[in-house]
Scaffold this active site. Sequence first.
Site, PDB file in Angstrom:
ATOM      1  N   LYS A   1      34.564  33.301  39.300  1.00 47.34           N
ATOM      2  CA  LYS A   1      33.921  32.587  40.673  1.00 47.34           C
ATOM      3  C   LYS A   1      32.637  33.302  41.142  1.00 47.34           C
ATOM      4  O   LYS A   1      32.255  32.956  42.079  1.00 47.34           O
ATOM      5  CB  LYS A   1      35.099  32.758  41.767  1.00 47.34           C
ATOM      6  CG  LYS A   1      36.483  32.130  41.365  1.00 47.34           C
ATOM      7  CD  LYS A   1      36.482  30.978  40.786  1.00 47.34           C
ATOM      8  CE  LYS A   1      35.735  29.896  41.962  1.00 47.34           C
ATOM      9  NZ  LYS A   1      36.179  28.364  41.481  1.00 47.34           N
TER      10      LYS A   1
ATOM     11  N   SER B   1      45.855  32.969  34.762  1.00 49.14           N
ATOM     12  CA  SER B   1      45.411  31.555  34.247  1.00 49.14           C
ATOM     13  C   SER B   1      44.514  31.831  32.904  1.00 49.14           C
ATOM     14  O   SER B   1      44.471  30.750  32.113  1.00 49.14           O
ATOM     15  CB  SER B   1      44.207  31.224  35.233  1.00 49.14           C
ATOM     16  OG  SER B   1      43.290  31.951  35.300  1.00 49.14           O
TER      17      SER B   1
HETATM   18  C1  LIG Z   1      42.137  33.212  38.045  1.00 47.83           C
HETATM   19  C2  LIG Z   1      41.236  31.950  38.270  1.00 47.83           C
HETATM   20  N1  LIG Z   1      41.567  31.084  37.128  1.00 47.83           N
HETATM   21  C3  LIG Z   1      41.056  29.835  37.299  1.00 47.83           C
HETATM   22  C4  LIG Z   1      40.382  29.190  38.237  1.00 47.83           C
HETATM   23  C5  LIG Z   1      39.761  28.096  38.257  1.00 47.83           C
HETATM   24  O1  LIG Z   1      38.480  27.787  38.269  1.00 47.83           O
HETATM   25  P1  LIG Z   1      37.690  26.662  38.945  1.00 47.83           P
HETATM   26  O2  LIG Z   1      37.835  26.612  40.287  1.00 47.83           O
HETATM   27  O3  LIG Z   1      36.423  26.635  38.358  1.00 47.83           O
HETATM   28  O4  LIG Z   1      38.384  25.259  38.373  1.00 47.83           O
HETATM   29  C6  LIG Z   1      40.331  30.184  39.241  1.00 47.83           C
HETATM   30  C7  LIG Z   1      39.774  29.784  40.608  1.00 47.83           C
HETATM   31  O5  LIG Z   1      39.747  30.134  41.568  1.00 47.83           O
HETATM   32  C8  LIG Z   1      40.779  31.668  39.311  1.00 47.83           C
HETATM   33  O6  LIG Z   1      40.687  32.335  40.381  1.00 47.83           O
END
Ligand SMILES: Cc1ncc(COP(=O)(O)O)c(C=O)c1O
Length: 299
Positions: free
Chosen positions: A44, A261
């Site tokens: 981010k 994630s």
């Molecule tokens: C740990 C984590 N994984 C995945 C994402 C997803 O990314 P995006 O917002 O670009 O879809 C985020 C977004 O905040 C995140 O903090």
Amino acid sequence: MNRIYDNVTELIGNTPLIKLETRFNPKVEIYAKLESFNPGGSVKDRPALKMILSGIASGHLTRDKAILDATSGNTGIAYAMIGAALGYKVILAVPMNVSDERKKILQAFKAEVHFSSPMDGSDGAIVLAKKIYQENPDKYFVPDQYNNVENPQAHYLTTAEEIAQKIGDRATHFVAGIGTSGTLIGTGKRLKELFPWIQIVALEPTEPFHGLEGLKHMASSIVPGIYNEKMYDRKISIDTDESYEMIKLLAKSEGILAGLSSGGALAGCAQLSNEIQKGCIVTIFPDSGDKYLSNRVWE
Ligand SMILES: Cc1ncc(COP(=O)(O)O)c(C=O)c1O
């Protein structure tokens, strides 16, 4: 790379791409971009910097305004870090149930944090940020990561180009989880322009109440304005427990302490690997595991 930097924001981007030893199909290679190498520790940093810089350039973010937004954590850390480095006050609406580690990092950067109900998920934080804004609209610059085209544009200009430089036309699939969807939409758009055959694969948690912080279950969420189903080829559902197993696998077999994630990303790569004959999958590991050490994954 071998230079002296003027401030920490110059360290954002150019993260390492690693070839995983782990394969779920001997004919399918998997490469992961380790976004934890950004100075704020996550993917981010890229959109946060882009949105803030374009706010300054357009005159919407002036010295007398505070940066205000809703964030499930990592974007908040990015705003707070960049705000501290560039001299802007940062105010954040955050769901109460984000990890203690994240709350402490935000405090360290001196961001002002307002908590929304844990029952309302990331949507509750969006509603709270709107309320704060409406009480005093002249005081704030709201990057609004869910609706700001600079979010996917950051990935279009940087993440995708970095992948293209390293992997080139060998890439067959790009796989990423969807939170705001900026990573998937922006990176996917540019990769598709460069390599029209590449398949863009979105990953979504199977259920509305899941344990994959940062990701959204779109059917039960406020759909981000930047989200566009036409920008990807297919969607794979990922299970929380299976994703947690992948995090353990990454730690013990690859030496990578990855965030929740990232486990979801690898679970998606596993499903895809089993469905295709051969290929070269590129995925994103959005952050590292250090902010989730108190999570049940490690109990
Ligand atoms: C740990 C984590 N994984 C995945 C994402 C997803 O990314 P995006 O917002 O670009 O879809 C985020 C977004 O905040 C995140 O903090």
